[in-house]
Design an enzyme around this catalytic site. Structure first.
Site, mmCIF file in Angstrom:
data_model
loop_
_atom_site.group_PDB
_atom_site.id
_atom_site.type_symbol
_atom_site.label_atom_id
_atom_site.label_comp_id
_atom_site.label_asym_id
_atom_site.label_seq_id
_atom_site.Cartn_x
_atom_site.Cartn_y
_atom_site.Cartn_z
ATOM 1 N N LYS A 132 0.826 -1.211 0.000
ATOM 2 C CA LYS A 132 0.000 0.000 0.000
ATOM 3 C C LYS A 132 0.859 1.260 0.000
ATOM 4 C CE LYS A 132 -2.077 -0.866 3.976
ATOM 5 N NZ LYS A 132 -1.553 -2.181 4.378
ATOM 6 N N ARG A 147 -9.402 1.138 8.653
ATOM 7 C CA ARG A 147 -8.992 -0.231 8.913
ATOM 8 C C ARG A 147 -10.056 -0.992 9.687
ATOM 9 N NH1 ARG A 147 -3.035 0.305 8.564
ATOM 10 N NH2 ARG A 147 -2.098 -1.698 8.972
ATOM 11 N N ARG A 165 11.461 -7.103 4.762
ATOM 12 C CA ARG A 165 11.291 -5.659 4.549
ATOM 13 C C ARG A 165 12.287 -4.858 5.389
ATOM 14 N NH1 ARG A 165 5.563 -2.613 4.870
ATOM 15 N NH2 ARG A 165 5.569 -3.150 7.085
ATOM 16 N N ARG A 187 11.580 -2.781 10.754
ATOM 17 C CA ARG A 187 10.585 -2.209 11.653
ATOM 18 C C ARG A 187 10.328 -3.182 12.795
ATOM 19 N NH1 ARG A 187 5.472 -0.224 8.216
ATOM 20 N NH2 ARG A 187 4.404 -1.423 9.818
ATOM 21 N N ARG A 193 -0.530 -9.215 13.290
ATOM 22 C CA ARG A 193 -1.032 -8.197 12.360
ATOM 23 C C ARG A 193 -1.898 -8.821 11.283
ATOM 24 N NH1 ARG A 193 4.330 -5.710 10.557
ATOM 25 N NH2 ARG A 193 3.133 -4.384 9.156
#
Ligand code: ADP
Ligand code: ZN
Length: 215
Positions: free
Chosen positions: A13, A88, A127, A160, A171
């Protein structure tokens, strides 16, 4: 254009939103980025948000809605905006409907980037992000030119905190329980466009641009 980007964590996103923001010259509003900035600056909002984010849970609606409200009221949103990571939950989506109505505008499209769970786990574990400029990389799929160093600003890239494996599982569960129902919510309003996230981000981008009719 007034656009929402939906998708699981790690669906891409943020990356697509940044590209569209530049192309369309409208602001990219990421609630995740707003929370991370507040955490970095040590604000009250940051302290509260961190409690939830580190566990892979959603920040409570009242708090999140408040920050989005403030952001949408800024002048630069008059010509359009891209919401990345908001709404969300159904209550957030309902709030947004009301807020836009008060502003006298409506959404043009909700872009849903679909990526299967197995792929999500692979993506998030690799990531890396630049804490300085926000650029996002992947150790295998989209590595920086110099290992560990941001292409745009030469800062060291990091993982992160919430991309660690245990948090990723939470998540994903949070996404399926609370965010996925928004797909039907917007489909029923006739606003939904779905694009399947591809392995190469440029391929996803070209599909996104085609789907939105942007050249
Ligand atoms: P991702 O989409 O990769 O999970 P984000 O940067 O969008 O990453 O969000 C990071 C975290 O910030 C989320 O896991 C959640 O805890 C919090 N967050 C972001 N947006 C919202 C929102 N709209 N409502 C509640 N919590 C949010
Ligand atoms: Zn950088």
């Amino acid at each position: 254009m007034r656009l929402i980007i939906l998708g699981a964590p790690g669906a891409g996103k943020g990356t697509q939103a940044a590209i569209l923001s530049e192309k369309l010259n409208i602001p990219h509003i990421s609630t995740g980025d707003i929370f991370r900035n507040s955490i970095r600056m040590g604000t009250e909002l940051g302290k509260e948000a961190k409690e939830y984010i580190d566990k892979g849970l959603l920040v409570p609606d009242e708090l999140t809605i408040q920050i989005v409200k403030e952001r949408l009221n800024k002048d630069d949103c008059r010509k359009g905006f891209i919401l990345d990571g908001f709404p969300r939950t159904i209550p957030q989506a309902e709030y947004l409907e009301k807020a836009l109505e008060e502003m006298g505008v409506s959404l043009d499209v909700v872009l849903n980037i679909h990526v299967p769970d197995e792929e999500i786990v692979k993506r998030l574990s690799g990531r890396r992000v630049c804490p300085n400029c926000g650029a996002s990389y992947h150790v295998l799929y989209n590595p920086p030119e110099v290992e560990g160093i941001c292409d745009s600003c030469s800062h060291k890239v990091v993982q992160r905190e919430d991309d660690k494996e245990e948090t990723v599982k939470n998540r994903l569960k949070t996404y399926h329980d609370q965010t996925e129902p928004l797909i039907d919510f917007y489909r029923n309003k006739g606003k939904l466009v779905t694009v399947v996230g591809q392995e190469k981000l440029e391929d996803t981008t070209s599909n996104v641009l085609k789907a939105l009719g942007v050249s």
